[in-house]
Write a protein that holds these residues in place. Structure first.
Motif, PDB file in Angstrom:
ATOM      1  N   PHE A 131      16.172  31.010  39.399  1.00 33.92           N
ATOM      2  CA  PHE A 131      17.145  30.608  38.381  1.00 33.92           C
ATOM      3  C   PHE A 131      18.481  30.293  39.038  1.00 33.92           C
ATOM      4  O   PHE A 131      18.962  31.067  39.856  1.00 33.92           O
ATOM      5  N   HIS A 132      19.054  29.150  38.671  1.00 33.90           N
ATOM      6  CA  HIS A 132      20.369  28.758  39.177  1.00 33.90           C
ATOM      7  C   HIS A 132      21.296  28.467  38.003  1.00 33.90           C
ATOM      8  O   HIS A 132      20.990  27.631  37.157  1.00 33.90           O
ATOM      9  N   LEU A 133      22.415  29.165  37.977  1.00 32.93           N
ATOM     10  CA  LEU A 133      23.482  28.889  37.024  1.00 32.93           C
ATOM     11  C   LEU A 133      24.551  28.149  37.814  1.00 32.93           C
ATOM     12  O   LEU A 133      25.174  28.719  38.708  1.00 32.93           O
ATOM     13  N   ARG A 134      24.728  26.871  37.517  1.00 33.20           N
ATOM     14  CA  ARG A 134      25.642  26.027  38.287  1.00 33.20           C
ATOM     15  C   ARG A 134      27.062  26.184  37.758  1.00 33.20           C
ATOM     16  O   ARG A 134      27.391  25.716  36.659  1.00 33.20           O
ATOM     17  N   PRO A 135      27.940  26.865  38.531  1.00 30.97           N
ATOM     18  CA  PRO A 135      29.313  27.155  38.081  1.00 30.97           C
ATOM     19  C   PRO A 135      30.096  25.896  37.698  1.00 30.97           C
ATOM     20  O   PRO A 135      30.090  24.898  38.420  1.00 30.97           O
ATOM     21  N   GLY A 136      30.744  25.968  36.547  1.00 29.52           N
ATOM     22  CA  GLY A 136      31.627  24.900  36.097  1.00 29.52           C
ATOM     23  C   GLY A 136      30.938  23.614  35.682  1.00 29.52           C
ATOM     24  O   GLY A 136      31.599  22.634  35.352  1.00 29.52           O
ATOM     25  N   ALA A 137      29.602  23.597  35.679  1.00 29.60           N
ATOM     26  CA  ALA A 137      28.872  22.361  35.409  1.00 29.60           C
ATOM     27  C   ALA A 137      28.470  22.251  33.932  1.00 29.60           C
ATOM     28  O   ALA A 137      27.964  23.200  33.353  1.00 29.60           O
ATOM     29  N   PRO A 138      28.672  21.061  33.337  1.00 29.77           N
ATOM     30  CA  PRO A 138      28.247  20.821  31.955  1.00 29.77           C
ATOM     31  C   PRO A 138      26.796  20.321  31.911  1.00 29.77           C
ATOM     32  O   PRO A 138      26.168  20.112  32.959  1.00 29.77           O
ATOM     33  N   HIS A 139      26.287  20.103  30.724  1.00 29.88           N
ATOM     34  CA  HIS A 139      24.972  19.489  30.543  1.00 29.88           C
ATOM     35  C   HIS A 139      24.970  18.119  31.217  1.00 29.88           C
ATOM     36  O   HIS A 139      25.943  17.387  31.161  1.00 29.88           O
ATOM     37  N   GLU A 140      23.874  17.789  31.889  1.00 31.22           N
ATOM     38  CA  GLU A 140      23.719  16.495  32.567  1.00 31.22           C
ATOM     39  C   GLU A 140      24.701  16.302  33.719  1.00 31.22           C
ATOM     40  O   GLU A 140      25.030  15.169  34.089  1.00 31.22           O
ATOM     41  N   PHE A 141      25.152  17.403  34.316  1.00 29.81           N
ATOM     42  CA  PHE A 141      26.124  17.310  35.407  1.00 29.81           C
ATOM     43  C   PHE A 141      25.637  16.438  36.548  1.00 29.81           C
ATOM     44  O   PHE A 141      26.412  15.733  37.187  1.00 29.81           O
TER      45      PHE A 141
END
Length: 106
Positions: free
Chosen positions: A72-82
């Motif tokens: 699992f990766h939670l991409r910091p500061g990234a919105p949907h479709e980043f």
């Protein structure tokens, strides 16, 4: 777009009139999955600002509790479709590299 409004738009677009009904399969709405035992390993990534963040995290947790291997990766500061919006950004490059690594390992 708020998470609730986004869900009211996204689910009907995917499921049509079945959206929200009892006949939606767990493969289309993973939050409805009651038992994840025996599912294959999963790779899940989501932007920290994505409207689906909490759903993705809950699904990853459900899989993990059932003994399913999860990356699992939670991409910091990234919105949907980043990765589509800013495909040359550092976060998008890292995400693409992770996807390629996982696909090569299959």
């Amino acid at each position: 777009m708020t998470p609730i409004l986004h869900s009211l738009t996204a689910w009907p677009a995917l499921l049509g009139e079945a959206a929200g009904g009892p006949d939606v399969p767990a493969t289309a709405a993973p939050a409805r999955l009651e038992d994840a035992t025996g599912l294959p390993p999963a790779y899940i990534e989501v932007g920290q600002l994505d409207v689906f963040r909490d759903e993705d995290l809950a699904y990853a947790t459900k899989l993990s509790r059932a003994g399913v291997p999860v990356e699992f990766h939670l991409r910091p500061g990234a919105p949907h479709e980043f990765d589509s919006i800013a495909f040359t950004s550092d976060v998008a490059r890292r995400a693409i590299a992770d996807r390629i690594r996982v696909l090569k390992s299959i």
